[in-house]
Scaffold this active site. Structure first.
Site, mmCIF file in Angstrom:
data_model
loop_
_atom_site.group_PDB
_atom_site.id
_atom_site.type_symbol
_atom_site.label_atom_id
_atom_site.label_comp_id
_atom_site.label_asym_id
_atom_site.label_seq_id
_atom_site.Cartn_x
_atom_site.Cartn_y
_atom_site.Cartn_z
ATOM 1 C CD GLU A 169 -2.785 -1.221 2.457
ATOM 2 O OE1 GLU A 169 -2.988 -0.180 3.103
ATOM 3 O OE2 GLU A 169 -3.257 -2.317 2.783
ATOM 4 C CG ASN A 219 -0.589 -6.725 -1.643
ATOM 5 O OD1 ASN A 219 -1.146 -7.270 -2.595
ATOM 6 N ND2 ASN A 219 -1.069 -6.777 -0.406
ATOM 7 C CG HIS A 257 -9.700 -6.280 1.750
ATOM 8 N ND1 HIS A 257 -9.800 -7.474 2.423
ATOM 9 C CD2 HIS A 257 -8.404 -5.930 1.812
ATOM 10 C CE1 HIS A 257 -8.603 -7.820 2.874
ATOM 11 N NE2 HIS A 257 -7.734 -6.905 2.511
ATOM 12 C CD GLU A 292 -4.341 -7.915 1.660
ATOM 13 O OE1 GLU A 292 -5.153 -7.322 2.400
ATOM 14 O OE2 GLU A 292 -3.137 -7.612 1.608
ATOM 15 C CG ASP A 294 -12.231 -9.725 2.849
ATOM 16 O OD1 ASP A 294 -12.350 -8.695 2.161
ATOM 17 O OD2 ASP A 294 -11.597 -9.750 3.921
HETATM 18 O O1 9MR Z 1 -5.860 -9.293 8.541
HETATM 19 C C1 9MR Z 1 -4.993 -8.414 9.164
HETATM 20 C C2 9MR Z 1 -5.424 -8.202 10.616
HETATM 21 O O2 9MR Z 1 -5.250 -9.382 11.375
HETATM 22 C C3 9MR Z 1 -4.666 -7.039 11.218
HETATM 23 O O3 9MR Z 1 -5.167 -6.767 12.526
HETATM 24 C C4 9MR Z 1 -4.835 -5.843 10.323
HETATM 25 C C5 9MR Z 1 -4.190 -4.613 10.847
HETATM 26 O O4 9MR Z 1 -4.487 -3.620 9.988
HETATM 27 O O5 9MR Z 1 -4.290 -6.134 9.049
HETATM 28 C C6 9MR Z 1 -5.010 -7.105 8.402
HETATM 29 O O6 9MR Z 1 -4.512 -7.340 7.100
HETATM 30 C C7 9MR Z 1 -4.362 -6.208 6.239
HETATM 31 C C8 9MR Z 1 -3.266 -6.549 5.276
HETATM 32 O O7 9MR Z 1 -2.083 -6.838 5.966
HETATM 33 C C9 9MR Z 1 -3.018 -5.435 4.286
HETATM 34 N N1 9MR Z 1 -4.241 -5.072 3.601
HETATM 35 C C10 9MR Z 1 -5.354 -4.747 4.462
HETATM 36 C C11 9MR Z 1 -5.629 -5.897 5.433
HETATM 37 C C12 9MR Z 1 -6.798 -5.520 6.307
HETATM 38 O O8 9MR Z 1 -6.452 -4.399 7.090
#
Ligand code: 9MR
Length: 381
Positions: A169, A219, A257, A292, A294
């Site tokens: 990001e 990513n 997402h 990612e 969902d």
């Molecule tokens: O799924 C991840 C969650 O367990 C963490 O608490 C969270 C913190 O922001 O990050 C989530 O995964 C992220 C990913 O690493 C990058 N893209 C966005 C995802 C959702 O925030």
């Protein structure tokens, strides 16, 4: 998200049972029908040649192990490689959790995507800001810290990680630039504000040197992966700049997402618009993965059949991936609806349970499961 730790004995047991089907059994398996009915995503991955992955938590619980073995041939570390997880204070690196995950993925013969080396937005090293504020030359200090992380972490797992999300990001949350100031929704991009865009090229070059065989990805979170969308176009332009400068970038991850139904619909891309976008990235000389995926079910509550509507969103994305030759994988952000980041994340917890995944809480396949299968089967080997 405290979850019970899995004992080593359980890990070993599941590791043993995870060996792929013997060749004779695999040969007897009938090809999947076009509808994907009755097929596991492991079969679909084999028939389409598209990796089908899922994010796994730090603990890799027994349930996760069962679900992964039955349904996926690739995994992404949901948190285990993040700087905040591996390094609680400057100079300290705790490899224990990450080592366990890497060893587990190897025994199970799962393709491992290591996520992520540098992410400014949420799980950055908690001490980094203070460390740079105290440095006489913050840029030099940041370069040194980034180089150290790459050398020690990428070097340690050299040959064991298939894909590195080198940068996560980098672009501004909204719009087409970089986050240059702290706001209520995102901190500034401290890598960019300290080093300029060159931090990206530098990180890719150093990662390549530390593990020449791993595929290196950038990513990104796109609200709508479509030519003409400002952030999507900014990503295309960034990749073009990197390629022109001969930066060793192999691929781009589109997070996807899908939060349809919010005031600003997230990821409304159609199959055609997403395919065209993936093709455009492919023309720049990179592979693309959906990283990612969902789809929040409560946001589809006004639909006559929300589960079918959810499946349709999954289908659009899977079809687009199958239809573009640049697309090499599709990863879903978890396995069962009972364990999703969306249920504890501040902006999405109000609608919990979000039921965004492919398996329900009991592990049963949802309509979305077969939709992904059917979409990916649009490409057969
Ligand atoms: O799924 C991840 C969650 O367990 C963490 O608490 C969270 C913190 O922001 O990050 C989530 O995964 C992220 C990913 O690493 C990058 N893209 C966005 C995802 C959702 O925030």
């Amino acid at each position: 998200m405290a979850r019970p730790k899995t004992s080593l004995a359980v890990v070993a047991l599941f590791a043993l049972s995870a060996v792929a089907l013997p060749a004779s059994a695999a040969a007897k398996q009938k090809p999947c029908p076009r509808s994907g009915a009755g097929c596991t995503l492991v079969q679909v991955a084999a028939e389409s040649g598209i990796f089908v992955g899922t994010a796994v938590s730090n603990e890799i619980t027994a349930t996760e192990q069962v679900d992964v073995a039955a349904n996926f041939n690739a995994v992404t570390s949901e948190n285990a490689f993040k700087w905040s997880e591996m390094s609680k204070s400057a100079g300290a690196i705790d490899f224990a959790t990450t080592d366990r995950l890497v060893a587990w993925a190897r025994v199970r013969k799962l393709r491992l995507r290591a996520h992520t080396l540098f992410w400014h937005r949420i799980q950055n090293a908690p001490w980094l800001k203070a460390e740079l504020a105290a440095a006489t030359d913050p840029a030099a200090r940041l370069r040194e810290l980034m180089a150290e992380r790459i050398t020690k972490v990428v070097g340690r797992y050299r040959g064991k990680v298939a894909i590195w999300d080198v940068i996560n990001e980098p672009l501004a949350l909204f719009g087409a630039g970089y986050d240059t100031a702290d706001t209520p929704v995102t901190p500034k991009n401290i890598f960019f504000t300290t080093l300029g865009e060159g931090y990206i090229a530098d990180a890719f070059r150093r990662t390549r040197a530390a593990d020449p065989k791993a595929k290196l990805f950038l990513n990104e979170l796109l609200w709508d992966a479509r030519i003409g969308d400002p952030k999507s176009d900014a990503l295309l332009a960034l990749v073009a700049r990197l390629k022109k400068a001969r930066v060793p970038i192999d691929g781009v991850g589109i997070q996807a997402h899908a939060m349809l139904g919010t005031a600003s619909p997230w990821f409304p891309s159609t199959t055609a618009s997403l395919k065209r976008y993936i093709d455009a990235l492919g023309k720049l000389g990179v592979k693309v993965e959906i990283t990612e995926l969902d789809v929040r079910l409560p946001l589809l509550a006004d639909q006559p059949n929300p589960l079918a509507a959810q499946a349709a969103v999954y289908r659009r994305v899977a079809s687009a991936c199958a239809q573009s030759h640049a697309c090499t994988g599709l990863t879903v952000w978890g396995q069962r609806d009972s364990h999703s980041w969306l249920d504890s994340y501040s902006l999405t917890s109000a609608t919990a349970p979000n039921n965004p995944l492919l398996l329900d809480a009991s592990g049963k396949r949802k309509l979305a499961y077969q939709a992904v299968a059917a979409g990916l089967l649009e490409r057969r080997r």
